[in-house]
Design a protein around this motif. Structure first.
Motif, PDB file in Angstrom:
ATOM      1  N   ALA A  20      81.675  39.983 -32.853  1.00 11.45           N
ATOM      2  CA  ALA A  20      80.771  40.126 -31.714  1.00 11.45           C
ATOM      3  C   ALA A  20      81.444  39.624 -30.436  1.00 11.45           C
ATOM      4  O   ALA A  20      82.565  39.113 -30.451  1.00 11.45           O
ATOM      5  CB  ALA A  20      79.483  39.353 -31.972  1.00 11.45           C
ATOM      6  N   LEU A  21      80.748  39.764 -29.329  1.00 12.97           N
ATOM      7  CA  LEU A  21      81.284  39.399 -28.018  1.00 12.97           C
ATOM      8  C   LEU A  21      81.573  37.910 -27.899  1.00 12.97           C
ATOM      9  O   LEU A  21      81.009  37.083 -28.616  1.00 12.97           O
ATOM     10  CB  LEU A  21      80.297  39.782 -26.915  1.00 12.97           C
ATOM     11  N   SER A  22      82.423  37.589 -26.948  1.00 16.21           N
ATOM     12  CA  SER A  22      82.643  36.216 -26.505  1.00 16.21           C
ATOM     13  C   SER A  22      82.129  36.124 -25.067  1.00 16.21           C
ATOM     14  O   SER A  22      81.347  36.973 -24.620  1.00 16.21           O
ATOM     15  CB  SER A  22      84.114  35.850 -26.591  1.00 16.21           C
ATOM     16  N   ALA A  23      82.580  35.106 -24.348  1.00 16.70           N
ATOM     17  CA  ALA A  23      82.136  34.936 -22.961  1.00 16.70           C
ATOM     18  C   ALA A  23      83.120  34.065 -22.198  1.00 16.70           C
ATOM     19  O   ALA A  23      83.879  33.281 -22.772  1.00 16.70           O
ATOM     20  CB  ALA A  23      80.745  34.313 -22.908  1.00 16.70           C
ATOM     21  N   TRP A  24      83.102  34.239 -20.880  1.00 15.82           N
ATOM     22  CA  TRP A  24      83.779  33.363 -19.932  1.00 15.82           C
ATOM     23  C   TRP A  24      82.670  32.554 -19.263  1.00 15.82           C
ATOM     24  O   TRP A  24      81.758  33.121 -18.656  1.00 15.82           O
ATOM     25  CB  TRP A  24      84.550  34.184 -18.902  1.00 15.82           C
ATOM     26  N   ARG A  41      89.869  43.686 -22.304  1.00 17.98           N
ATOM     27  CA  ARG A  41      90.165  43.279 -20.930  1.00 17.98           C
ATOM     28  C   ARG A  41      88.945  42.649 -20.265  1.00 17.98           C
ATOM     29  O   ARG A  41      87.821  42.720 -20.773  1.00 17.98           O
ATOM     30  CB  ARG A  41      90.596  44.503 -20.110  1.00 17.98           C
ATOM     31  N   LEU A  42      89.178  42.033 -19.104  1.00 18.46           N
ATOM     32  CA  LEU A  42      88.064  41.567 -18.288  1.00 18.46           C
ATOM     33  C   LEU A  42      87.235  42.767 -17.833  1.00 18.46           C
ATOM     34  O   LEU A  42      87.783  43.845 -17.573  1.00 18.46           O
ATOM     35  CB  LEU A  42      88.577  40.828 -17.048  1.00 18.46           C
ATOM     36  N   GLY A  98      82.635  38.775 -22.484  1.00 19.03           N
ATOM     37  CA  GLY A  98      84.058  38.993 -22.675  1.00 19.03           C
ATOM     38  C   GLY A  98      84.369  39.407 -24.096  1.00 19.03           C
ATOM     39  O   GLY A  98      83.526  39.293 -24.999  1.00 19.03           O
ATOM     40  N   ALA A  99      85.582  39.863 -24.287  1.00 14.07           N
ATOM     41  CA  ALA A  99      86.036  40.261 -25.617  1.00 14.07           C
ATOM     42  C   ALA A  99      86.413  39.022 -26.421  1.00 14.07           C
ATOM     43  O   ALA A  99      86.938  38.050 -25.876  1.00 14.07           O
ATOM     44  CB  ALA A  99      87.242  41.187 -25.498  1.00 14.07           C
ATOM     45  N   PRO A 100      86.166  39.033 -27.739  1.00 20.48           N
ATOM     46  CA  PRO A 100      86.636  37.913 -28.563  1.00 20.48           C
ATOM     47  C   PRO A 100      88.150  37.931 -28.653  1.00 20.48           C
ATOM     48  O   PRO A 100      88.771  38.994 -28.644  1.00 20.48           O
ATOM     49  CB  PRO A 100      85.993  38.207 -29.925  1.00 20.48           C
ATOM     50  N   ALA A 141      92.966  33.491 -16.122  1.00 21.73           N
ATOM     51  CA  ALA A 141      91.854  32.621 -15.738  1.00 21.73           C
ATOM     52  C   ALA A 141      91.594  32.734 -14.235  1.00 21.73           C
ATOM     53  O   ALA A 141      90.442  32.763 -13.787  1.00 21.73           O
ATOM     54  CB  ALA A 141      92.161  31.174 -16.124  1.00 21.73           C
ATOM     55  N   GLN A 142      92.655  32.814 -13.446  1.00 17.75           N
ATOM     56  CA  GLN A 142      92.489  32.974 -12.005  1.00 17.75           C
ATOM     57  C   GLN A 142      91.871  34.328 -11.682  1.00 17.75           C
ATOM     58  O   GLN A 142      91.037  34.440 -10.760  1.00 17.75           O
ATOM     59  CB  GLN A 142      93.839  32.825 -11.307  1.00 17.75           C
ATOM     60  N   ALA A 143      92.236  35.365 -12.427  1.00 11.90           N
ATOM     61  CA  ALA A 143      91.631  36.681 -12.217  1.00 11.90           C
ATOM     62  C   ALA A 143      90.144  36.642 -12.526  1.00 11.90           C
ATOM     63  O   ALA A 143      89.326  37.270 -11.823  1.00 11.90           O
ATOM     64  CB  ALA A 143      92.327  37.724 -13.086  1.00 11.90           C
ATOM     65  N   CYS A 144      89.768  35.884 -13.560  1.00  9.45           N
ATOM     66  CA  CYS A 144      88.347  35.726 -13.876  1.00  9.45           C
ATOM     67  C   CYS A 144      87.616  35.003 -12.741  1.00  9.45           C
ATOM     68  O   CYS A 144      86.503  35.382 -12.371  1.00  9.45           O
ATOM     69  CB  CYS A 144      88.198  34.950 -15.182  1.00  9.45           C
ATOM     70  N   ARG A 145      88.259  33.986 -12.190  1.00  9.73           N
ATOM     71  CA  ARG A 145      87.661  33.243 -11.070  1.00  9.73           C
ATOM     72  C   ARG A 145      87.431  34.150  -9.878  1.00  9.73           C
ATOM     73  O   ARG A 145      86.346  34.165  -9.271  1.00  9.73           O
ATOM     74  CB  ARG A 145      88.585  32.088 -10.696  1.00  9.73           C
TER      75      ARG A 145
END
Length: 542
Positions: free
Chosen positions: A319-323, A361-362, A403-405, A415-419
């Motif tokens: 299943a999914l994950s998360a940021w 991907r994000l 997010g994807a697992p 991580a910076q791209a997520c920010r």
């Protein structure tokens, strides 16, 4: 459940029932077992109990960094009642008048509430009489499903043909139509709502259990009804619920050992007989309740004898994950004054969210959940509540992006791209923060993979996607005698009340198999386990 006198009551000289993992399922299972008079030892690899119900520090005090929505509070009333206690004596819960405030890029907003009349009026104002009529029809469908499936499926230890027959017996045609077998949730919503924004809104409930609306079964629409029946604010944050369960467990004699990682499960004559810890300690068990990701068993992480404890299809696909962001800041922008406690900022196109996630991907255009922990859900424009940082203008926030697992490390540039993606998306929609948090405030899918062994970062265990997914999830009893399962990766599935129910199911199975209770009736119907054997002596000092 009927409770009978055991011909040989458990003795403190017997090995304890050992619970591995102090998540919500493990805590509730341990409480139920101790309430039956059994000696219980609860082992947790981390320095905290509560599993994914965790918090992180901030300048304004602890910030929730896990689940933020509590539904089906009766499940927890039952757990406390089984231990001879009252939930309200241990925790302060307040019904949220606004379940969530929803925001779209076109400037539209919609509050959904616990009051059906207010919801109908809000839908009429949002999308006219057509939207209101479609919403009423959708609510009738999901209410029908929830009422049919709560007792014989969610509150039953496993999905059985008999349980499914009970679910549909009184109205088989209506129930089958409501289930929409063979349809995805997205397909059902396309048939149910003319307005694509409403399809998007109710499609997000698939993510509550780690799925995407275009692949999850239509039956998951009933999650809306679970939320419509009430969302509860927990004073002190959701972490306080875990703390209350820990206190209750200790009060009735559960030995809780933190920083105690189990590295192996031993068997004797095909039955779970002992656990080994990272420091070399060996602990014999009378029965073993595993409250971890079942994939830790199938991958052999806890020993080769555990590889076949559950079926081959019980733990994959994931299943999914998360940021997840947890921080304190001063909110700014046109939307800052109008935040509720629970907020959902939708992207323009769900395909730009779930398509990239499916590729690992994000998301390109994410939906962002924003929990403003210090806000009271009152009419738009009200002031925030009094948090620890209120005088400095600081408020606590949790932001979740699907997010994807993944089990691999996240590179600093990712991580910076997520920010950048997270906070630029919110800024375009009228919400910004001062100071903007740095990446130290971010929990990534890889971080979750490290926290929860063998999970590959998935927060929900096996994916709910596919028509047969629910039938493939492990149930309470494993294939190894004496080994029982609980947690979000086990039937009835992810979510706080579901994990709690899995712990209660496991405790009932253990009590039955040890001869403490009668198996003649269903063990987990509404109302919870009987408290006839609740222990009331004071807990030993620690």
């Amino acid at each position: 459940m009927s409770v009978v006198t055991s011909p040989s009551p458990p003795s403190r000289a017997d090995p304890p029932v050992v619970v591995v993992g102090a998540g919500i399922g493990g805590l509730c299972g341990a409480i139920r077992l101790a309430a039956q008079g059994l000696p219980v030892t609860l082992l947790e690899r981390h320095g905290w109990a509560g599993g994914k119900m965790r918090s992180v520090p901030s300048a304004a005090g602890p910030v929730d960094a896990g689940p933020t929505v509590l539904t089906m509070r009766g499940v927890f009333d039952d757990v406390f009642r089984a231990a001879g206690a009252r939930l309200d004596d241990h925790l302060t819960l307040t019904a949220e008048p606004v379940l969530a405030r929803h925001w779209w890029p076109d400037g539209a907003t919609l509050d959904l509430c616990a009051d059906p009349g207010r919801n109908a009026a809000a839908l009429r104002q949002f999308g006219g009489p057509v939207a209101e009529a479609e919403f009423r029809a959708f609510c009738a469908r999901t209410r029908h499903l929830f009422e049919r499936f709560e007792a014989p499926v969610m509150r039953s230890p496993r999905i059985t043909a008999a349980g499914l027959m009970r679910a549909v017996a009184d109205a088989p045609l209506a129930t089958l139509r409501a289930m929409a077998p063979g349809k995805t949730l997205a397909a059902l919503l396309s048939d149910s709502f003319t307005d694509p924004r409403l399809r998007q809104l109710f499609g997000r409930y698939a993510t509550y259990v780690g799925g995407s609306p275009d692949a999850a079964p239509a039956l998951l629409s009933l999650i809306w009804e679970a939320e419509a029946r009430g969302v509860w604010r927990v004073a002190g944050g959701m972490r306080a619920l875990a703390d209350a369960l820990v206190a209750l467990a200790r009060d009735i004699g559960v030995e809780i050992r933190l920083d105690s990682e189990v590295t192996g499960i031993e068997t004797q004559a095909g039955r779970a007989s002992a656990v080994t810890l990272a420091d070399g300690e060996r602990l014999p068990v009378r029965a073993l309740l595993f409250n971890g990701d079942p994939r830790a068993l199938t991958t052999g992480r806890l020993g080769p004898a555990m590889r076949h404890a559950v079926g081959a299809m019980a733990t994959a696909p994931r299943a999914l994950s998360a940021w997840v962001w947890g921080f304190a800041a001063r909110p700014r922008g046109a939307r800052s004054a109008d935040l509720a406690h629970h907020n959902v900022f939708f992207g323009a196109d769900p395909r730009a969210e779930f398509g990239p996630i499916r590729e690992g991907r994000l998301p390109e255009d994410p939906t962002l959940y924003v929990c403003a922990q210090d806000r009271w859900d009152m009419p738009t424009g009200t002031a925030p509540g009094e948090g620890a940082g209120a005088q400095a203008g600081l408020e606590r926030f949790e932001i979740i992006m699907n997010g994807a697992p993944r089990g691999s490390d996240v590179a600093p540039q990712e991580a910076q791209a997520c920010r950048t993606l997270t906070f630029q998306t919110l800024e375009r929609m009228g919400l910004s923060f001062t100071p903007m948090p740095g990446c130290e405030a971010l929990t990534t899918p890889a971080d979750f993979a490290q926290m929860f062994p063998a999970s590959r970062g998935s927060l929900y265990g096996r994916s709910p996607e596919g028509m047969m997914a629910s039938f493939r999830r492990p149930s309470t009893r494993s294939r190894v005698k004496g080994l029982y399962l609980a947690g979000g990766g086990v039937h009835p599935g992810p979510g706080i009340p579901m994990a709690a129910l899995s712990g209660s199911h496991a405790a009932a199975a253990i009590a039955t198999d040890l001869g403490l209770t009668s198996p003649s009736r269903p063990t987990a119907m509404p109302g919870g386990m009987s408290t006839a054997s609740t222990r009331t002596e004071p807990a030993p000092s620690r």
